[in-house]
Design a protein around this motif. Structure first.
Motif, PDB file in Angstrom:
ATOM      1  N   UNK A 212      70.928  11.501 -52.217  1.00 52.09           N
ATOM      2  CA  UNK A 212      71.950  12.117 -51.359  1.00 52.09           C
ATOM      3  C   UNK A 212      73.177  11.216 -51.402  1.00 52.09           C
ATOM      4  N   UNK A 213      74.362  11.768 -51.164  1.00 56.64           N
ATOM      5  CA  UNK A 213      75.567  10.945 -51.254  1.00 56.64           C
ATOM      6  C   UNK A 213      75.654   9.908 -50.144  1.00 56.64           C
ATOM      7  N   UNK A 214      76.326   8.796 -50.478  1.00 54.28           N
ATOM      8  CA  UNK A 214      76.731   7.805 -49.488  1.00 54.28           C
ATOM      9  C   UNK A 214      78.106   8.262 -49.010  1.00 54.28           C
ATOM     10  N   UNK A 215      78.310   8.359 -47.689  1.00 53.17           N
ATOM     11  CA  UNK A 215      79.576   8.866 -47.137  1.00 53.17           C
ATOM     12  C   UNK A 215      80.235   7.810 -46.268  1.00 53.17           C
ATOM     13  N   UNK A 216      81.559   7.805 -46.313  1.00 56.11           N
ATOM     14  CA  UNK A 216      82.348   6.921 -45.454  1.00 56.11           C
ATOM     15  C   UNK A 216      83.613   7.667 -45.058  1.00 56.11           C
ATOM     16  N   UNK A 217      83.920   7.663 -43.777  1.00 60.07           N
ATOM     17  CA  UNK A 217      85.155   8.266 -43.255  1.00 60.07           C
ATOM     18  C   UNK A 217      86.023   7.167 -42.663  1.00 60.07           C
ATOM     19  N   UNK A 218      87.326   7.272 -42.889  1.00 62.37           N
ATOM     20  CA  UNK A 218      88.282   6.363 -42.255  1.00 62.37           C
ATOM     21  C   UNK A 218      89.213   7.201 -41.387  1.00 62.37           C
ATOM     22  N   UNK A 219      89.268   6.861 -40.107  1.00 65.19           N
ATOM     23  CA  UNK A 219      90.127   7.582 -39.163  1.00 65.19           C
ATOM     24  C   UNK A 219      91.526   7.001 -39.199  1.00 65.19           C
ATOM     25  N   UNK A 220      92.529   7.871 -39.219  1.00 62.16           N
ATOM     26  CA  UNK A 220      93.933   7.457 -39.192  1.00 62.16           C
ATOM     27  C   UNK A 220      94.669   8.329 -38.188  1.00 62.16           C
ATOM     28  N   UNK A 221      95.370   7.696 -37.272  1.00 60.91           N
ATOM     29  CA  UNK A 221      96.215   8.422 -36.321  1.00 60.91           C
ATOM     30  C   UNK A 221      97.586   8.629 -36.937  1.00 60.91           C
TER      31      UNK A 221
ATOM     32  N   UNK B 150      94.084  18.877 -43.899  1.00 59.72           N
ATOM     33  CA  UNK B 150      95.358  19.587 -44.075  1.00 59.72           C
ATOM     34  C   UNK B 150      96.561  18.727 -43.710  1.00 59.72           C
ATOM     35  N   UNK B 151      96.386  17.734 -42.883  1.00 61.53           N
ATOM     36  CA  UNK B 151      97.504  16.897 -42.440  1.00 61.53           C
ATOM     37  C   UNK B 151      97.928  15.826 -43.419  1.00 61.53           C
ATOM     38  N   UNK B 152      97.292  15.786 -44.608  1.00 61.82           N
ATOM     39  CA  UNK B 152      97.650  14.788 -45.612  1.00 61.82           C
ATOM     40  C   UNK B 152      97.844  15.440 -46.972  1.00 61.82           C
ATOM     41  N   UNK B 153      98.657  14.761 -47.808  1.00 59.50           N
ATOM     42  CA  UNK B 153      98.945  15.247 -49.156  1.00 59.50           C
ATOM     43  C   UNK B 153      98.798  14.081 -50.132  1.00 59.50           C
ATOM     44  N   UNK B 154      98.101  14.305 -51.230  1.00 62.40           N
ATOM     45  CA  UNK B 154      97.902  13.269 -52.250  1.00 62.40           C
ATOM     46  C   UNK B 154      99.227  12.898 -52.899  1.00 62.40           C
ATOM     47  N   UNK B 155      99.458  11.573 -53.066  1.00 62.31           N
ATOM     48  CA  UNK B 155     100.655  11.076 -53.753  1.00 62.31           C
ATOM     49  C   UNK B 155     100.262  10.435 -55.084  1.00 62.31           C
TER      50      UNK B 155
ATOM     51  N   UNK C 232     101.069  15.514 -37.397  1.00 60.59           N
ATOM     52  CA  UNK C 232     100.436  14.631 -36.421  1.00 60.59           C
ATOM     53  C   UNK C 232      98.976  15.036 -36.214  1.00 60.59           C
ATOM     54  N   UNK C 233      98.137  14.028 -35.928  1.00 55.67           N
ATOM     55  CA  UNK C 233      96.741  14.313 -35.629  1.00 55.67           C
ATOM     56  C   UNK C 233      95.840  13.114 -35.875  1.00 55.67           C
ATOM     57  N   UNK C 234      94.598  13.287 -35.462  1.00 56.22           N
ATOM     58  CA  UNK C 234      93.539  12.298 -35.690  1.00 56.22           C
ATOM     59  C   UNK C 234      92.850  12.721 -36.991  1.00 56.22           C
ATOM     60  N   UNK C 235      93.247  12.098 -38.095  1.00 50.79           N
ATOM     61  CA  UNK C 235      92.857  12.525 -39.438  1.00 50.79           C
ATOM     62  C   UNK C 235      91.670  11.696 -39.942  1.00 50.79           C
ATOM     63  N   UNK C 236      90.785  12.345 -40.692  1.00 50.22           N
ATOM     64  CA  UNK C 236      89.669  11.664 -41.342  1.00 50.22           C
ATOM     65  C   UNK C 236      89.843  11.747 -42.858  1.00 50.22           C
ATOM     66  N   UNK C 237      89.909  10.582 -43.489  1.00 58.60           N
ATOM     67  CA  UNK C 237      89.929  10.483 -44.949  1.00 58.60           C
ATOM     68  C   UNK C 237      88.477  10.230 -45.351  1.00 58.60           C
TER      69      UNK C 237
ATOM     70  N   UNK D 155      97.668   1.830 -39.382  1.00 63.09           N
ATOM     71  CA  UNK D 155      97.145   2.819 -38.441  1.00 63.09           C
ATOM     72  C   UNK D 155      97.625   2.407 -37.058  1.00 63.09           C
ATOM     73  N   UNK D 156      98.416   3.232 -36.403  1.00 65.76           N
ATOM     74  CA  UNK D 156      98.849   4.598 -36.716  1.00 65.76           C
ATOM     75  C   UNK D 156      99.989   4.612 -37.738  1.00 65.76           C
ATOM     76  N   UNK D 157     100.280   5.825 -38.210  1.00 69.94           N
ATOM     77  CA  UNK D 157     101.352   6.000 -39.190  1.00 69.94           C
ATOM     78  C   UNK D 157     102.187   7.224 -38.818  1.00 69.94           C
ATOM     79  N   UNK D 158     103.487   7.136 -39.076  1.00 72.55           N
ATOM     80  CA  UNK D 158     104.406   8.238 -38.746  1.00 72.55           C
ATOM     81  C   UNK D 158     104.294   9.370 -39.762  1.00 72.55           C
ATOM     82  N   UNK D 159     104.455  10.594 -39.276  1.00 77.65           N
ATOM     83  CA  UNK D 159     104.519  11.756 -40.160  1.00 77.65           C
ATOM     84  C   UNK D 159     105.696  11.547 -41.112  1.00 77.65           C
TER      85      UNK D 159
END
Length: 187
Positions: free
Chosen positions: A176-185, A115-120, A160-165, A82-86
């Motif tokens: 209720x669910x346990x939630x965790x977000x990881x921010x990636x630039x 929308x800024x990420x795609x599963x591999x 490009x963007x400030x993405x939340x996984x 983090x950060x990572x190139x498009x």
């Protein structure tokens, strides 16, 4: 299944017993002696007190306490870079630790991609699949106390963007669910 933490009136551990110093109890009188324990986990704690003396018959009793455990899930999500190139791939590590004293059952995890990420691809403690921006991790039947599950999810940065996984965890023990977000630039 339990650890001795202390006793009143000078009670001391002797092997697997707690022994109190000899004392005189007058006829018709009583004595209250207490011992404190800390349970290591769920189960039954049985206590069998015995009193004996030179002028009296031996007396004994027995009591049991059922100790219930709890689950306490720790969900962690960490990005490798983090950060990572498009156009490059990002690797997320997902860890679930049962910090509690009781088994967790029917664990279900889902991850949401922006929308800024795609599963591999994905791998780990169970199968990882993707459908329409949602990543599904195959359910885990049980997670014992102090054990950890781990997955690796690889995504491609599309814009490009400030993405939340985002990751959510549910189990039979959670309301209720346990939630965790990881921010990636992504740039």
């Amino acid at each position: 299944g339990a650890r001795f933490e202390g006793a009143t009136e000078g009670g001391q551990v002797a092997g697997r017993q707690i022994v109190w110093p000899a004392r005189t109890i007058e006829a018709g009188a009583s004595a209250n002696l207490c011992a404190r324990f800390k349970a290591d986990g769920a189960g039954v704690l049985t206590f069998e007190p015995v009193v004996n003396g030179g002028c009296a018959l031996t007396a004994s009793s027995r009591c049991s306490t059922r100790m219930k455990g709890i689950t306490a899930f720790l969900l962690e999500v960490v990005d490798a870079e983090d950060p990572i190139e498009v156009g490059k791939e990002e690797k997320y590590e997902i860890r679930v630790l049962n910090q509690g004293t009781s088994e967790g059952t029917n664990l279900r995890l889902t991850c949401k991609l922006e929308d800024g990420q795609e599963f591999v691809s994905g791998s780990g403690s169970s199968a990882v699949t993707s459908e329409g921006g949602q990543i599904r991790i195959a359910p885990i039947a049980s997670l014992a106390p102090k054990e950890t599950l781990t997955w690796i999810v690889i995504v491609k940065a599309k814009q490009a963007g400030d993405i939340r996984f985002s990751v959510e965890l549910m189990s039979d023990q959670l309301n209720a669910p346990v939630r965790e977000d990881e921010a990636t630039q992504q740039y």
